[in-house]
Write an enzyme that holds these catalytic residues in place. Structure first.
Site, PDB file in Angstrom:
ATOM      1  N   ASP A  18       0.858  -1.192   0.000  1.00 33.86           N
ATOM      2  CA  ASP A  18       0.000   0.000   0.000  1.00 33.86           C
ATOM      3  C   ASP A  18       0.893   1.240   0.000  1.00 33.86           C
ATOM      4  OD1 ASP A  18      -2.058   1.771   0.286  1.00 33.86           O
ATOM      5  OD2 ASP A  18      -2.511   1.280   2.367  1.00 33.86           O
ATOM      6  N   TYR A  23      -1.538  10.386  -2.836  1.00 35.03           N
ATOM      7  CA  TYR A  23      -1.639  11.600  -3.660  1.00 35.03           C
ATOM      8  C   TYR A  23      -0.614  12.652  -3.210  1.00 35.03           C
ATOM      9  CZ  TYR A  23      -6.198  10.026  -5.549  1.00 35.03           C
ATOM     10  OH  TYR A  23      -7.205   9.333  -6.165  1.00 35.03           O
ATOM     11  N   ASP A 120      -3.815   2.626  -5.362  1.00 34.33           N
ATOM     12  CA  ASP A 120      -2.494   2.584  -4.711  1.00 34.33           C
ATOM     13  C   ASP A 120      -2.250   1.316  -3.897  1.00 34.33           C
ATOM     14  OD1 ASP A 120      -4.140   3.024  -2.508  1.00 34.33           O
ATOM     15  OD2 ASP A 120      -2.680   4.320  -1.518  1.00 34.33           O
ATOM     16  N   GLU A 121      -2.933   0.238  -4.246  1.00 32.12           N
ATOM     17  CA  GLU A 121      -2.769  -1.015  -3.490  1.00 32.12           C
ATOM     18  C   GLU A 121      -2.586  -2.194  -4.430  1.00 32.12           C
ATOM     19  OE1 GLU A 121      -5.809  -1.821  -0.091  1.00 32.12           O
ATOM     20  OE2 GLU A 121      -6.687  -0.465  -1.566  1.00 32.12           O
TER      21      GLU A 121
HETATM   22  N1  DCP Z   1      -8.561   9.058  -1.660  1.00 27.28           N
HETATM   23  C1  DCP Z   1      -9.595   9.911  -2.039  1.00 27.28           C
HETATM   24  N2  DCP Z   1     -10.713  10.021  -1.278  1.00 27.28           N
HETATM   25  C2  DCP Z   1     -10.830   9.303  -0.149  1.00 27.28           C
HETATM   26  C3  DCP Z   1      -9.812   8.419   0.230  1.00 27.28           C
HETATM   27  C4  DCP Z   1      -8.676   8.326  -0.545  1.00 27.28           C
HETATM   28  O1  DCP Z   1      -9.490  10.561  -3.068  1.00 27.28           O
HETATM   29  N3  DCP Z   1     -11.921   9.422   0.593  1.00 27.28           N
HETATM   30  C5  DCP Z   1      -7.345   8.996  -2.485  1.00 27.28           C
HETATM   31  C6  DCP Z   1      -6.239   9.852  -1.887  1.00 27.28           C
HETATM   32  C7  DCP Z   1      -5.276   8.885  -1.284  1.00 27.28           C
HETATM   33  C8  DCP Z   1      -5.476   7.661  -2.134  1.00 27.28           C
HETATM   34  O2  DCP Z   1      -6.817   7.681  -2.546  1.00 27.28           O
HETATM   35  O3  DCP Z   1      -3.954   9.366  -1.313  1.00 27.28           O
HETATM   36  C9  DCP Z   1      -5.189   6.379  -1.381  1.00 27.28           C
HETATM   37  O4  DCP Z   1      -6.023   6.301  -0.247  1.00 27.28           O
HETATM   38  P1  DCP Z   1      -5.589   5.586   1.083  1.00 27.28           P
HETATM   39  O5  DCP Z   1      -6.808   5.300   1.863  1.00 27.28           O
HETATM   40  O6  DCP Z   1      -4.666   4.451   0.782  1.00 27.28           O
HETATM   41  O7  DCP Z   1      -4.805   6.691   1.917  1.00 27.28           O
HETATM   42  P2  DCP Z   1      -3.391   7.348   1.678  1.00 27.28           P
HETATM   43  O8  DCP Z   1      -2.563   6.594   0.697  1.00 27.28           O
HETATM   44  O9  DCP Z   1      -3.575   8.796   1.384  1.00 27.28           O
HETATM   45  O10 DCP Z   1      -2.750   7.265   3.121  1.00 27.28           O
HETATM   46  P3  DCP Z   1      -2.201   5.990   3.885  1.00 27.28           P
HETATM   47  O11 DCP Z   1      -0.707   6.175   3.972  1.00 27.28           O
HETATM   48  O12 DCP Z   1      -2.834   6.063   5.232  1.00 27.28           O
HETATM   49  O13 DCP Z   1      -2.570   4.749   3.133  1.00 27.28           O
END
Ligand code: DCP
Length: 620
Positions: A18, A23, A120-121
């Site tokens: 992950d 972003y 992103d996973e």
């Molecule tokens: N995203 C979005 N709206 C949301 C949740 C996420 O547009 N409600 C987008 C922005 C994130 C990306 O998807 O960067 C991936 O979401 P993740 O839940 O994996 O969270 P992050 O990668 O941002 O943080 P983490 O390091 O906690 O995984």
């Protein structure tokens, strides 16, 4: 609905990778001056500084959370850098992030079967790589174990054992030794991702997908967590039930309320029979399995999304209240979808078969029905104008049902379009019958779930439509319509025709290709046109069918008239190289048609081949 799958016979090594604050990392790579600074990405909508959708780890230290708006984030972290998500056609444009995700996928895919689970996973099946390493160079034989592997978190380490000692145990069982190899491999992959993309990621390494996914989120950012089998009872014993995938909703609440289950481990108190009695055979078995950390889900070899979708919400005052405004937004969404479909076709040689639109709406108070806005779908035609035209018809049809023939005021609060049933363009070994089989299958499938005239789609939810539909599960796999044992007579997905094929043709002694062209009622509503198109109402369709054929000599068409329904096919659309792949008796049959047709009218219609069917309509 979760599916209960038994544990696999042989042990596996599965990783869930992950990307961290994804972003934000993409934006920081684009603008290196932001590196190390508290940063967040905000949604397009300037109200109160915009909604945060990704928060960097530096900003999280100040208490900035995704649920905040930009103004609120500035209050808790005055130095926060807010970057707006790129915008195109008045909505967020996620292409930058999608492409960045693809870069990572292509690196990870080098080591094993790889499933892109979201933007992103990624899941990786590293079993073969780990087995190979265990045979050739197990961790205890390595001169040096790299720093990243040694920083792994191994759940349940006992008696002050170090990670290095755990990795290098020679008396460990085969399962743990495989996991140790998995840890080394994943650390290498993460280092490779960092080197090539500058992105950090976190990972979980376990014996199945469920445990790997749970583990990847335990230690973030830029860390990895290993789940030996012996640590599973403790991990699940402390895991709140609603944190388990698929237990965040009604099922999880029911377990809490009805059975007093607080953690996944609490499910161990119930027999499988009891859980099945309460929740049904499949769900009961699944619950029994997850309580023990059992999960047989395969890592699907899939690097590309299963569907494409784009949508936009229009909350509060922004709700769309007139047809012209809806059309404006719908056209923009269709344009984006069309571009992405075209890019997928050009780059990956894949074609989508179903267009779906989904909307949410509200009606004036006092409206007689509470009916929700139905999702609608139809066969997908390539070309922006066609997608826009079809999407508009689907919307109008949905609106009619939503209003239930009552004339009341309405407002649309969200709108999305998506394309699903994406399969590779048939090439080489794909037979013409497979091609037609898939078309028919696609039409009949769609007619079952919905069409412009009636039924609702149930296959897609609004949450799935917000981006790449990597998790959509309902897609059909390409089907081999010419399996060895069926001699071209049987075609999965055309089972309604199979009986006919076996009875009629057994009498003739030959299986006829005519069987595969046999019309189905749905074709009356969506007749294939020169470019495989569909049209709107029944009357228009008939007209459209005629119009499309207007410049074509009837003698160039095979007309199959069965049960008074007509299916027409342009002989020149038959790709002769594909015909050669058909069983001999069908080849003969097609060749006879082609010859007789050419004799009747030797005039050649330019640009007509089966590949022409796929040729996208040029944007005007
Ligand atoms: N995203 C979005 N709206 C949301 C949740 C996420 O547009 N409600 C987008 C922005 C994130 C990306 O998807 O960067 C991936 O979401 P993740 O839940 O994996 O969270 P992050 O990668 O941002 O943080 P983490 O390091 O906690 O995984």
């Amino acid at each position: 609905m979760p599916i209960a799958r038994p544990a696999p016979q042989a042990p596996r090594v599965i990783a869930h990778v992950d990307l961290d604050c994804f972003y934000v990392q993409v934006e920081q790579r684009r603008r290196p001056e932001l590196r190390g600074l508290p940063t967040a990405v905000v949604q397009y909508n300037a109200w109160k500084g915009g909604g945060l959708i990704a928060v960097g780890y530096e900003a999280r230290k100040f208490g900035v959370k995704r649920s905040m708006r930009g103004d609120e984030a500035k209050m808790v972290c005055p130095d926060i850098q807010l970057v707006q998500v790129p915008v195109a056609r008045g909505k967020a444009d996620l292409n930058l992030y999608r492409d960045a995700g693809s870069e990572v996928v292509s690196i990870l895919a080098a080591k094993g079967r790889c499933e892109r689970a979201s933007i992103d996973e990624v899941y990786l099946d590293l079993t073969a790589a780990a087995e190979q390493m265990l045979t050739a160079t197990p961790p205890d034989t390595l001169q040096e174990i790299d720093e990243e592997t040694l920083k792994s978190h191994v759940l349940g380490l006992q008696n002050g054992e170090s990670v290095k000692q755990w990795l290098c145990r020679t008396d460990a069982d085969h399962l743990d030794r495989l996991l140790a190899c998995g840890a080394v491999i994943v650390a290498e992959l993460r280092a490779e991702v960092l080197k090539k993309t500058s992105f950090t990621c976190s990972a979980g390494i376990a014996h199945n997908k469920m445990l790997a996914k749970l583990a990847s989120g335990i230690h973030k950012p830029a860390q990895q967590t290993v789940v030996p089998s012996s640590s599973v009872p403790d991990l699940l014993g402390s895991l709140p039930i609603n944190k388990m995938k698929q237990l965040g909703g009604k099922l999880g609440s029911s377990l809490q309320k009805e059975l007093g289950v607080a953690t996944v481990g609490d499910l161990l108190h119930f027999t499988e029979e009891k859980l099945q009695e309460l929740y049904g055979w499949n769900t009961g078995a699944w619950l029994w399995n997850i309580a023990r950390g059992i999960n047989g889900d395969e890592v699907e070899g899939r690097l590309l999304p299963k569907s494409h979708g784009c949508g936009k919400t229009f909350p509060g005052q922004q709700a769309l209240k007139s047809l012209s405004v809806v059309k404006h937004w719908l056209n923009g969404l269709c344009e984006e979808l069309s571009e992405r479909l075209q890019a997928d076709l050009d780059k990956n040689k894949r074609l989508a078969h179903t267009l779906i639109i989904h909307a949410d709406g509200s009606k004036a108070q006092g409206a007689l029905t509470k009916r929700k806005f139905p999702s609608k779908s139809c066969p997908l035609r390539y070309g922006t104008a066609k997608i826009q035209e079809d999407a508009w018809k689907l919307f109008e049809s949905g609106l009619r049902e939503f209003l239930d023939l009552q004339s009341s005021e309405w407002a649309v609060t969200s709108l999305s379009v998506s394309a699903s049933k994406i399969f590779p363009v048939p090439t080489g070994t794909n037979s013409i019958v497979k091609y037609f089989g898939e078309k028919q299958q696609s039409y009949s499938q769609t007619s079952e779930v919905c069409d412009v005239y009636g039924e609702d789609t149930t296959s897609i939810s609004s949450s799935e439509i917000s981006g790449d539909h990597l998790s959509e599960a309902s897609d059909l796999q390409p089907v081999n319509h010419f399996g060895e044992e069926n001699n071209g007579c049987h075609s999965p997905g055309m089972t309604h025709q199979t009986n006919k094929c076996s009875t009629v043709n057994r009498e003739k002694g030959v299986c006829s290709i005519l069987e595969h062209f046999h019309p189905i009622r749905f074709l009356k509503h969506f007749p294939p046109t020169v470019d495989g198109g569909t049209s709107g109402s029944k009357d228009e369709e008939t007209e459209s069918f005629k119009n499309e054929d207007a410049g074509t000599s009837p003698s160039h068409e095979i007309q199959v008239d069965q049960q008074r329904e007509i299916w027409r096919f342009n002989v020149e659309d038959v790709d002769l190289s594909i015909v050669k792949e058909l069983p001999p008796e069908i080849q003969q049959e097609v060749q006879t048609w082609i010859k007789s047709s050419k004799r009747t009218n030797p005039a050649k219609r330019p640009g007509s081949s089966i590949s022409h069917y796929f040729a996208p309509v040029k944007k005007s």
